[in-house]
Design a protein around this motif. Structure first.
Motif, PDB file in Angstrom:
ATOM      1  N   PRO A 168     -12.547  -6.682  23.037  1.00 12.64           N
ATOM      2  CA  PRO A 168     -12.157  -5.608  22.108  1.00 12.64           C
ATOM      3  C   PRO A 168     -13.241  -5.201  21.118  1.00 12.64           C
ATOM      4  O   PRO A 168     -13.040  -4.243  20.373  1.00 12.64           O
ATOM      5  CB  PRO A 168     -10.941  -6.201  21.386  1.00 12.64           C
ATOM      6  CG  PRO A 168     -11.111  -7.675  21.481  1.00 12.64           C
ATOM      7  CD  PRO A 168     -11.788  -7.927  22.800  1.00 12.64           C
ATOM      8  N   TRP A 169     -14.366  -5.912  21.086  1.00 14.12           N
ATOM      9  CA  TRP A 169     -15.413  -5.561  20.121  1.00 14.12           C
ATOM     10  C   TRP A 169     -16.621  -4.900  20.814  1.00 14.12           C
ATOM     11  O   TRP A 169     -17.747  -4.989  20.329  1.00 14.12           O
ATOM     12  CB  TRP A 169     -15.869  -6.795  19.342  1.00 14.12           C
ATOM     13  CG  TRP A 169     -16.279  -7.971  20.201  1.00 14.12           C
ATOM     14  CD1 TRP A 169     -17.492  -8.178  20.793  1.00 14.12           C
ATOM     15  CD2 TRP A 169     -15.464  -9.088  20.565  1.00 14.12           C
ATOM     16  NE1 TRP A 169     -17.488  -9.349  21.490  1.00 14.12           N
ATOM     17  CE2 TRP A 169     -16.259  -9.939  21.371  1.00 14.12           C
ATOM     18  CE3 TRP A 169     -14.150  -9.461  20.293  1.00 14.12           C
ATOM     19  CZ2 TRP A 169     -15.773 -11.134  21.903  1.00 14.12           C
ATOM     20  CZ3 TRP A 169     -13.666 -10.640  20.823  1.00 14.12           C
ATOM     21  CH2 TRP A 169     -14.460 -11.462  21.613  1.00 14.12           C
ATOM     22  N   VAL A 170     -16.360  -4.223  21.933  1.00 10.51           N
ATOM     23  CA  VAL A 170     -17.448  -3.608  22.696  1.00 10.51           C
ATOM     24  C   VAL A 170     -17.706  -2.173  22.277  1.00 10.51           C
ATOM     25  O   VAL A 170     -18.855  -1.736  22.160  1.00 10.51           O
ATOM     26  CB  VAL A 170     -17.136  -3.669  24.208  1.00 10.51           C
ATOM     27  CG1 VAL A 170     -18.199  -2.912  24.998  1.00 10.51           C
ATOM     28  CG2 VAL A 170     -17.040  -5.112  24.678  1.00 10.51           C
ATOM     29  N   HIS A 171     -16.645  -1.406  22.014  1.00  8.34           N
ATOM     30  CA  HIS A 171     -16.789   0.026  21.756  1.00  8.34           C
ATOM     31  C   HIS A 171     -16.239   0.412  20.383  1.00  8.34           C
ATOM     32  O   HIS A 171     -15.571  -0.382  19.715  1.00  8.34           O
ATOM     33  CB  HIS A 171     -16.074   0.844  22.842  1.00  8.34           C
ATOM     34  CG  HIS A 171     -16.605   0.589  24.224  1.00  8.34           C
ATOM     35  ND1 HIS A 171     -17.902   0.857  24.574  1.00  8.34           N
ATOM     36  CD2 HIS A 171     -16.004   0.090  25.345  1.00  8.34           C
ATOM     37  CE1 HIS A 171     -18.088   0.531  25.847  1.00  8.34           C
ATOM     38  NE2 HIS A 171     -16.949   0.063  26.334  1.00  8.34           N
ATOM     39  N   CYS A 172     -16.482   1.671  20.030  1.00  8.85           N
ATOM     40  CA  CYS A 172     -16.042   2.204  18.740  1.00  8.85           C
ATOM     41  C   CYS A 172     -14.783   3.066  18.847  1.00  8.85           C
ATOM     42  O   CYS A 172     -14.445   3.774  17.896  1.00  8.85           O
ATOM     43  CB  CYS A 172     -17.157   3.046  18.116  1.00  8.85           C
ATOM     44  SG  CYS A 172     -18.585   2.099  17.554  1.00  8.85           S
ATOM     45  N   ASN A 173     -14.104   3.041  19.992  1.00 12.12           N
ATOM     46  CA  ASN A 173     -12.957   3.930  20.192  1.00 12.12           C
ATOM     47  C   ASN A 173     -11.619   3.248  19.958  1.00 12.12           C
ATOM     48  O   ASN A 173     -10.604   3.623  20.529  1.00 12.12           O
ATOM     49  CB  ASN A 173     -12.999   4.525  21.606  1.00 12.12           C
ATOM     50  CG  ASN A 173     -13.034   3.444  22.690  1.00 12.12           C
ATOM     51  OD1 ASN A 173     -13.075   2.263  22.373  1.00 12.12           O
ATOM     52  ND2 ASN A 173     -13.033   3.858  23.945  1.00 12.12           N
ATOM     53  N   ASN A 174     -11.611   2.219  19.127  1.00  6.22           N
ATOM     54  CA  ASN A 174     -10.375   1.499  18.826  1.00  6.22           C
ATOM     55  C   ASN A 174      -9.737   2.032  17.543  1.00  6.22           C
ATOM     56  O   ASN A 174     -10.393   2.703  16.742  1.00  6.22           O
ATOM     57  CB  ASN A 174     -10.660  -0.008  18.672  1.00  6.22           C
ATOM     58  CG  ASN A 174     -11.293  -0.598  19.921  1.00  6.22           C
ATOM     59  OD1 ASN A 174     -10.648  -0.773  20.939  1.00  6.22           O
ATOM     60  ND2 ASN A 174     -12.592  -0.917  19.833  1.00  6.22           N
ATOM     61  N   THR A 175      -8.473   1.717  17.366  1.00  8.02           N
ATOM     62  CA  THR A 175      -7.735   2.237  16.207  1.00  8.02           C
ATOM     63  C   THR A 175      -8.299   1.741  14.888  1.00  8.02           C
ATOM     64  O   THR A 175      -8.144   2.401  13.854  1.00  8.02           O
ATOM     65  CB  THR A 175      -6.252   1.847  16.306  1.00  8.02           C
ATOM     66  OG1 THR A 175      -6.147   0.414  16.416  1.00  8.02           O
ATOM     67  CG2 THR A 175      -5.600   2.495  17.526  1.00  8.02           C
ATOM     68  N   TRP A 176      -8.928   0.555  14.900  1.00  7.60           N
ATOM     69  CA  TRP A 176      -9.422  -0.011  13.646  1.00  7.60           C
ATOM     70  C   TRP A 176     -10.827   0.496  13.282  1.00  7.60           C
ATOM     71  O   TRP A 176     -11.316   0.242  12.189  1.00  7.60           O
ATOM     72  CB  TRP A 176      -9.448  -1.542  13.722  1.00  7.60           C
ATOM     73  CG  TRP A 176     -10.292  -2.069  14.858  1.00  7.60           C
ATOM     74  CD1 TRP A 176     -11.639  -2.177  14.925  1.00  7.60           C
ATOM     75  CD2 TRP A 176      -9.799  -2.536  16.117  1.00  7.60           C
ATOM     76  NE1 TRP A 176     -12.036  -2.686  16.119  1.00  7.60           N
ATOM     77  CE2 TRP A 176     -10.921  -2.928  16.882  1.00  7.60           C
ATOM     78  CE3 TRP A 176      -8.523  -2.687  16.677  1.00  7.60           C
ATOM     79  CZ2 TRP A 176     -10.808  -3.442  18.171  1.00  7.60           C
ATOM     80  CZ3 TRP A 176      -8.406  -3.202  17.949  1.00  7.60           C
ATOM     81  CH2 TRP A 176      -9.525  -3.571  18.698  1.00  7.60           C
TER      82      TRP A 176
END
Length: 606
Positions: A168-176
């Motif tokens: 989950p810490w690979v890309h910048c397209n997450n909600t957080w």
């Protein structure tokens, strides 16, 4: 056959009564046969009290000590210090302080606990006025547990998050993620201080939720995800400790050995990565000119003080469960050496991956090298995320962090439990309930560290709970043993256990070198104090005052207990002083006017 008991000639320096009669009775054909054997209590229990629980196996003790001393700091602090302070040249001051202070203090605590067979407070029956330092180290261990368990819960959170196809810490397209999130691939943004990598934002915004807090005065409620992880950690600690060393000694077979397996696996993978050799070369590069900088020597001394785990009462508690004749000298050499070698070895693992990150993103190594939580929860996960089969490597890495933290947390808890149980004897019968009380209390306080602003509480505790106070505690401990109890008497105690007195080198270190070193460290700690901060956030004045109150609460136990003890003893001033500095087993000599601490020979002896 008649039975005759004769008193055994006791060693001149032994403590307590020396005559014990063991009668063996057996019956054959209706006739009872009785024989008598004399047993020297000094070989098993010098205090004459009921037999103390011991480790199931010698290796259980060694693994417990190694597991406690080898903690997260070996991975996230030593390699960076070595790189920052002259590479291989940093080993010169590090090994120097290791030899003149680290090993002697380590040896001293193991011998103190093993001979007196009690926890950090109870051992001060050898010099009652210094018993406050026992409560000091117990309090410090308790305070450290308030925030150290939170680090383990972070590792557990990451471990659960790693069971995915894509980390989950690979890309910048997450909600957080925030608009400031930028992948490393965008090299133009690397120098922009307002940009953050996906891994950094995952730690700050997805795990800590620090964006929902304005500071330490705006904590919010505990996050249920981290609270659940913290509860799992507390449950693991309880069931590792509730039965004493019989259970914890078995748990460390996993928690103390697993990190070495994982570090080796990670090193084998790391050295195959492009740029890894450059990272290792930077780690080992020798710059002897850095040795002219006093700060390098101070950082080496500080690292020695904290990496070996001296002053937390853990070594005293663990060794108190040894057999009386155990060779504590050999144990001290083995375990302290393994600790330092582990720190050095972990540097190869860390810098092979840092070199890879530097090569992959075409930036200088110092742009990716850092220490502390940022290394193991930001930089390392980010490096792992770029590997094939990244989820598997992430699981392996966070299992290592989990085991590194658990056995160190177990040691701290055992220091508190053993220290208080040995001081308040009625708790012996209720160890399981008392252990539950301690771990639950720790859990409740730790909840402040898993709120939205919990990282601010964590930083404050980390800065004040075991900094200057631990150095002060070890200083008073060294003075109490080497000067008031006496190096000569302490050496006789060791001879009684292992058959020979410590060499002159060890005695000189205990009496002169180590106390001077610790006094210097305490002065430096006060002189170089800097208020804590987290990133650009500076703590308000009231928070710093609260931190100092926390630090002073443990240190003031030394003078407060000394005043209490002095005031509760009978007689005139000199009589009270004599009772306060004389071992409890020699109080009858004080009644006859024989106080060896009042003689010049006692203070000059080495």
């Amino acid at each position: 056959m008649s039975s005759l008991a004769a008193p055994e000639k006791s060693p001149s320096n032994a403590m307590g009564p020396k005559e014990v009669e063991l009668i063996l009775v057996k019956e054959q054909n209706g006739v009872q046969f009785t024989s008598t054997t004399l047993v020297a209590p000094a070989q098993s229990n010098p205090t004459g009290e009921e037999e103390r629980e011991t480790w199931g196996k010698k290796i259980d003790f060694l693994l417990s000590v190694i597991g406690f001393a080898v903690d997260l700091a070996n991975v996230w602090r030593f390699p960076y210090l070595c790189y920052k302070n002259g590479g291989g040249a940093f080993l010169v001051p590090y090994l120097f302080f290791m030899v003149i202070a680290g090993m002697p203090l380590f040896y001293m605590e193991l011998a103190l606990g093993q001979y007196n067979r009690e926890g950090a407070a109870g051992v001060w029956k050898i010099c009652p006025i210094f018993k406050g330092v026992g409560f000091t180290v117990i309090l410090i261990s308790l305070y450290v547990g308030f925030y150290y368990n939170v680090i383990i819960s972070w590792a557990l959170f990451y471990l659960f998050s790693s069971f995915t196809n894509e980390l989950p810490w690979v890309h910048c397209n997450n909600t957080w993620n925030s608009p400031n999130c930028s992948d490393w691939a965008d090299n133009s943004s690397i120098g922009d201080i307002y940009k953050a990598t996906p891994a950094q934002e995952y730690f700050d915004r997805a795990v800590l939720h620090i964006q929902d807090s304005n500071g330490i005065d705006d904590l919010g409620r505990p996050r249920w995800q981290l609270t659940s992880c913290l509860a799992v950690v507390i449950i693991l600690l309880y069931f590792s400790l509730w039965k004493g060393v019989k259970t914890s000694g078995k748990v460390v077979w996993i928690t103390a050995t697993m990190p070495y397996v994982v570090l080796t696996v990670l090193l084998l993978r790391g050295v195959t990565l492009p740029g890894a050799i450059d990272g290792i070369k930077a780690y080992l590069s020798v710059d002897f000119l850095r040795l002219c900088d006093a700060k390098v020597w101070i950082e080496a001394a500080t690292q020695i003080c904290f990496s070996l785990g001296v002053g937390f009462g853990v070594l005293i508690a663990f060794s108190s469960y040894n057999k009386f004749s155990n060779n504590c000298y050999r144990d001290a050499i083995i375990t302290s050496s393994i600790n330092s070698l582990t720190s050095f070895f972990s540097g190869f693992v860390v810098f092979s991956f840092l070199g890879y990150m530097s090569h992959k993103h075409n930036v200088a190594l110092d742009k990716v090298a850092r220490d502390g939580a940022g290394l193991v929860f930001v930089i390392y996960p980010e490096a792992i995320a770029t590997l094939p089969g990244s989820s598997v490597w992430a699981v392996i890495f966070f299992i290592m962090l989990l085991t590194l933290g658990l056995d160190s947390a177990m040691g701290g808890m055992e220091s508190v439990i053993t220290g208080l149980i040995d001081e308040f004897k009625f708790l012996h019968k209720h160890r399981e309930l008392f252990t539950l009380f301690i771990v639950v209390s720790t859990f409740l306080i730790s909840l402040f560290c898993v709120t939205n602003g919990g990282m601010y509480v964590f930083t404050l505790l980390d800065h004040f709970a075991a900094g200057t106070s631990i150095l002060f505690g070890v200083l008073i401990e060294a003075i109490g043993i080497a000067w008031f109890y006496g190096v000569d008497r302490f050496s006789d105690d060791i001879k009684e256990m292992i058959g020979h007195r410590p060499g002159r080198y060890w005695r000189l270190c205990w009496k002169f070198v180590s106390p001077c070193f610790l006094l210097f460290m305490v002065v430096v700690s006060f002189a170089t104090f800097n208020p804590p901060n987290y990133g650009s956030y500076m703590f308000p004045q009231w928070a710093n005052m609260l931190g100092w109150c926390l630090a002073m609460s443990s240190m003031t136990m030394v003078p407060l207990y000394a005043i209490y003890k002095f005031c509760t003893l009978p007689g005139r001033f000199c009589d009270r002083l004599a009772y306060a500095i004389t071992p409890e087993t020699e109080h009858h000599l004080v009644d006859n006017g024989e106080v060896r601490q009042f003689t010049l020979q006692h203070w000059l002896a080495v």
